[in-house]
Scaffold this motif. Structure first.
Motif, mmCIF file in Angstrom:
data_model
loop_
_atom_site.group_PDB
_atom_site.id
_atom_site.type_symbol
_atom_site.label_atom_id
_atom_site.label_comp_id
_atom_site.label_asym_id
_atom_site.label_seq_id
_atom_site.Cartn_x
_atom_site.Cartn_y
_atom_site.Cartn_z
ATOM 1 N N PHE A 151 0.838 -1.201 0.000
ATOM 2 C CA PHE A 151 0.000 0.000 0.000
ATOM 3 C C PHE A 151 0.874 1.252 0.000
ATOM 4 N N ALA A 152 0.418 2.250 -0.762
ATOM 5 C CA ALA A 152 1.190 3.500 -0.885
ATOM 6 C C ALA A 152 0.253 4.688 -0.722
ATOM 7 N N ASN A 153 0.846 5.831 -0.389
ATOM 8 C CA ASN A 153 0.042 7.064 -0.280
ATOM 9 C C ASN A 153 -0.412 7.540 -1.649
ATOM 10 N N ASN A 154 -1.374 8.418 -1.639
ATOM 11 C CA ASN A 154 -1.812 9.092 -2.867
ATOM 12 C C ASN A 154 -2.322 10.484 -2.479
ATOM 13 N N ARG A 155 -2.948 11.193 -3.417
ATOM 14 C CA ARG A 155 -3.366 12.579 -3.143
ATOM 15 C C ARG A 155 -4.288 12.638 -1.933
ATOM 16 N N ARG A 156 -5.251 11.723 -1.875
ATOM 17 C CA ARG A 156 -6.207 11.774 -0.761
ATOM 18 C C ARG A 156 -5.534 11.470 0.572
ATOM 19 N N SER A 157 -4.672 10.443 0.595
ATOM 20 C CA SER A 157 -4.119 10.055 1.902
ATOM 21 C C SER A 157 -3.194 11.138 2.452
ATOM 22 N N HIS A 158 -2.629 11.987 1.578
ATOM 23 C CA HIS A 158 -1.794 13.072 2.100
ATOM 24 C C HIS A 158 -2.599 14.038 2.975
ATOM 25 N N THR A 159 -3.923 14.079 2.766
ATOM 26 C CA THR A 159 -4.730 14.979 3.604
ATOM 27 C C THR A 159 -4.810 14.462 5.045
ATOM 28 N N LEU A 160 -4.347 13.213 5.280
ATOM 29 C CA LEU A 160 -4.423 12.627 6.627
ATOM 30 C C LEU A 160 -3.120 12.805 7.395
ATOM 31 N N LYS A 161 -2.192 13.585 6.843
ATOM 32 C CA LYS A 161 -0.884 13.790 7.478
ATOM 33 C C LYS A 161 -1.056 14.183 8.951
ATOM 34 N N ALA A 162 -0.281 13.531 9.823
ATOM 35 C CA ALA A 162 -0.437 13.763 11.272
ATOM 36 C C ALA A 162 -0.381 15.251 11.596
ATOM 37 N N GLY A 163 -1.321 15.707 12.402
ATOM 38 C CA GLY A 163 -1.332 17.101 12.852
ATOM 39 C C GLY A 163 -2.024 18.046 11.875
ATOM 40 N N SER A 164 -2.367 17.560 10.661
ATOM 41 C CA SER A 164 -3.017 18.460 9.698
ATOM 42 C C SER A 164 -4.516 18.563 10.023
ATOM 43 N N LYS A 165 -5.160 19.536 9.379
ATOM 44 C CA LYS A 165 -6.606 19.700 9.619
ATOM 45 C C LYS A 165 -7.375 18.454 9.202
ATOM 46 N N GLY A 166 -6.992 17.867 8.045
ATOM 47 C CA GLY A 166 -7.679 16.669 7.554
ATOM 48 C C GLY A 166 -7.547 15.513 8.540
ATOM 49 N N HIS A 167 -6.373 15.402 9.147
ATOM 50 C CA HIS A 167 -6.120 14.344 10.131
ATOM 51 C C HIS A 167 -7.115 14.471 11.287
ATOM 52 N N TYR A 168 -7.303 15.695 11.779
ATOM 53 C CA TYR A 168 -8.226 15.877 12.918
ATOM 54 C C TYR A 168 -9.686 15.730 12.496
ATOM 55 N N ALA A 169 -10.001 16.138 11.245
ATOM 56 C CA ALA A 169 -11.383 15.935 10.779
ATOM 57 C C ALA A 169 -11.680 14.437 10.793
ATOM 58 N N ALA A 170 -10.745 13.628 10.239
ATOM 59 C CA ALA A 170 -10.987 12.181 10.129
ATOM 60 C C ALA A 170 -10.980 11.518 11.515
ATOM 61 N N LYS A 171 -10.053 11.928 12.356
ATOM 62 C CA LYS A 171 -9.892 11.237 13.642
ATOM 63 C C LYS A 171 -10.975 11.672 14.635
ATOM 64 N N ASN A 172 -11.142 12.971 14.801
ATOM 65 C CA ASN A 172 -12.012 13.451 15.882
ATOM 66 C C ASN A 172 -13.476 13.599 15.451
ATOM 67 N N MET A 173 -13.708 14.199 14.276
ATOM 68 C CA MET A 173 -15.114 14.440 13.913
ATOM 69 C C MET A 173 -15.847 13.136 13.651
ATOM 70 N N ILE A 174 -15.142 12.153 13.075
ATOM 71 C CA ILE A 174 -15.830 10.875 12.825
ATOM 72 C C ILE A 174 -16.259 10.279 14.163
ATOM 73 N N TYR A 175 -15.405 10.393 15.183
ATOM 74 C CA TYR A 175 -15.773 9.831 16.492
ATOM 75 C C TYR A 175 -17.099 10.459 16.971
ATOM 76 N N TYR A 176 -17.156 11.799 17.010
ATOM 77 C CA TYR A 176 -18.362 12.434 17.561
ATOM 78 C C TYR A 176 -19.588 12.209 16.661
ATOM 79 N N MET A 177 -19.392 12.486 15.374
ATOM 80 C CA MET A 177 -20.571 12.543 14.503
ATOM 81 C C MET A 177 -21.093 11.150 14.132
ATOM 82 N N ALA A 178 -20.191 10.221 13.829
ATOM 83 C CA ALA A 178 -20.690 8.883 13.461
ATOM 84 C C ALA A 178 -21.408 8.268 14.662
#
Ligand SMILES: C[S@@+](CC[C@H](N)C(=O)[O-])C[C@H]1O[C@@H](n2cnc3c(N)ncnc32)[C@H](O)[C@@H]1O
Length: 471
Positions: A151-178
């Motif tokens: 498995f390798a990174n791509n354009r989308r997975s770069h948005t999950l870079k640790a500490g980035s806004k996308g990382h926190y959207a995926a990690k934290n918002m999914i917890y609360y909202m899902a």
């Protein structure tokens, strides 16, 4: 009247908008994006601002693709696949938590990626389970599987870079909202009618999930009382800024607005993510103030300092139901971002009234930054994509184009986030993203009126409100 083929019309829109998008890439000397590489594309750089023509061409292309997909796919397969959509959502949260992006970035050969056994070893997880999850995410476009089990990174997975806004959207918002949305069907069909029909913030799907009677938001709330949650939620909210902050920063004339003002004041500003984005985009503006509850101070000061903006962006403790500490002390641009949508029209009017007190007799201004949702109407009429996009020829200022035939009024893609947030609010706090009419009602209850609405290159609208002299 001639019968218009929906497929032909949407295909024409798609072809035209992709031609314009590609011409924009050439004009800016960018290569075409590719799904076959681990390299990020320059247009995905958080600092890149998409020009209006390119933004609208992309919106139109994605919207026409979505409508074509709806026309072509099998509805039965769609229901089966949507029933299992939580697999992708929770998979995304998991890879953000495990830091899979970083593991793949460490690959000796980033284009080839990392073998699943090594990924599992580094993340201390079961390799067979993780392989299944990464394979689903690769299928959904979040990673690449370059050869079996790699498995390798791509354009989308770069948005999950640790500490980035996308990382926190995926990690934290999914917890609360899902979690709260998973209880929405139960809340909406609750056997106790007084719970089922309640609009109170402490009788929600979130309350069913948490097993707690506190409302999620407010000065006496679940998020304030549980240690660490205010910071976690604040980072998640900051993360959601990926879909709105740039539009807010570049489609509102901040420098003009701030002229002759003492500061831009973000009331209920969380950790200051928007103020920091504005400060970076507008070096001419010297002072920003983030106001929020005391429990937010530490996380906000940490975030502001991490951006090197301590001093230019300062934190102030402020309960927005109480008189504002800026009252009578100068002229400000106040903003309430993704705050009023947490509250009923009556409570929202109470919050606005505190700002109204600061506007009277001075030069201060007030902006509400929230999505204004519209019905999802689609009709077969409208200008062609070419005519619609022509309006933006040579424009540097963003003006939303008119939808061509069979494209929803809210263009599907950008509209979706507004509707998703609306359902999250219903589940989380019995509140709603407003329509123009409900925004007008809340503003009127505060003795104010809408002066104008600015559309942005993002899912939020910026609504300026002013004191109604007739009240
Ligand atoms: C949905 S978040 C929005 C945060 C931020 N504006 C953003 O866009 O990311 C709502 C914010 O309102 C704050 N808040 C809730 N009740 C408040 C109160 N009574 N006074 C001041 N801030 C409050 C929360 O701490 C939180 O930061």
């Amino acid at each position: 009247m001639a019968v218009v083929s929906e497929i032909t019309s949407l295909l024409e829109t798609l072809t035209t908008s992709i031609e314009v998008f590609k011409a924009e890439l050439v004009r800016q000397a960018f290569p075409e994006p590719s799904l076959m590489t681990s390299k990020p594309h320059p247009i995905d750089d958080p600092a890149y601002v998409t020009p209006p023509m390119m933004y609208e061409a992309r919106r139109l292309a994605v919207s026409s693709l979505e409508r074509l997909k709806l026309l072509l796919e099998s509805p039965s397969e769609a229901v089966a696949s949507t029933s299992l959509a939580a697999a992708e959502i929770q998979g995304l949260r998991l890879v953000a938590e495990l830091g899979i992006h970083e593991v793949l970035e460490d690959a000796t050969n980033a284009e080839e990626g990392v073998y699943i056994r090594l990924i599992a070893e580094k993340t201390k997880t079961d390799s067979l389970k993780l392989e299944g999850i990464l394979r689903l995410l690769a299928n959904a476009g979040w990673f690449r599987e370059t050869r079996p089990g790699y498995f390798a990174n791509n354009r989308r997975s770069h948005t999950l870079k640790a500490g980035s806004k996308g990382h926190y959207a995926a990690k934290n918002m999914i917890y609360y909202m899902a979690n709260c949305i998973s209880k929405l069907p139960e809340a909406m069909t609750h056997p106790d009618e007084s719970f089922r029909m309640s609009r109170s913030p402490d009788k929600t799907a979130w309350n069913l999930f948490s097993g707690n009677e506190l409302p999620f938001h407010g000065s006496h709330s679940w998020v304030q009382e549980k240690p660490g949650e205010a910071e976690k939620f604040g980072l998640g909210m900051g993360g959601m800024g990926v879909a709105s902050d740039k539009g807010v920063a570049f489609d509102v004339p901040w420098v003009d607005l701030a002229k002759g003002k003492d500061a831009i004041v973000d009331v209920g500003g969380g950790q200051g993510t928007l103020c920091c984005s504005l400060a970076a985009a507008c070096p001419e503006i010297k002072q920003f103030i983030v106001q929020d509850l005391p429990v937010t101070r530490e996380a906000a000061e940490k975030y502001i300092s991490s951006k090197g903006l301590t001093g230019r962006v300062k934190f102030e403790e402020q309960n927005f139901f109480e008189p504002n500490r800026c009252k009578g002390k100068g002229n400000y641009v106040f903003m309430l971002t993704k705050v009023l949508h947490d509250w009923s029209d009556e409570e929202g009017a109470r919050i606005l009234s505190r700002i109204r007190e600061c506007l009277e007799g001075g030069k201060s201004q007030m902006l509400i930054i929230d999505s204004i949702n519209s019905p999802v109407i689609v009709n077969g009429e409208g200008p062609s994509a070419r005519e619609s996009l022509a309006v933006l020829e040579g424009q540097t200022r963003y003006i939303p184009i008119e939808p061509p035939p069979f494209i929803p009024q809210d263009f599907g893609m950008t509209g979706t986030i507004g509707h998703q947030v609306n359902v999250c609010l219903i589940a989380n706090c019995n509140a709603f993203e407003r329509t123009y009419e409900s925004m007008e009602n809340m503003v009127r209850l505060a003795g104010m009126r809408i002066k104008g609405v600015t559309r942005t290159r993002g899912y939020v609208h910026v609504t300026e409100v002013e004191v109604d002299p007739g009240v």
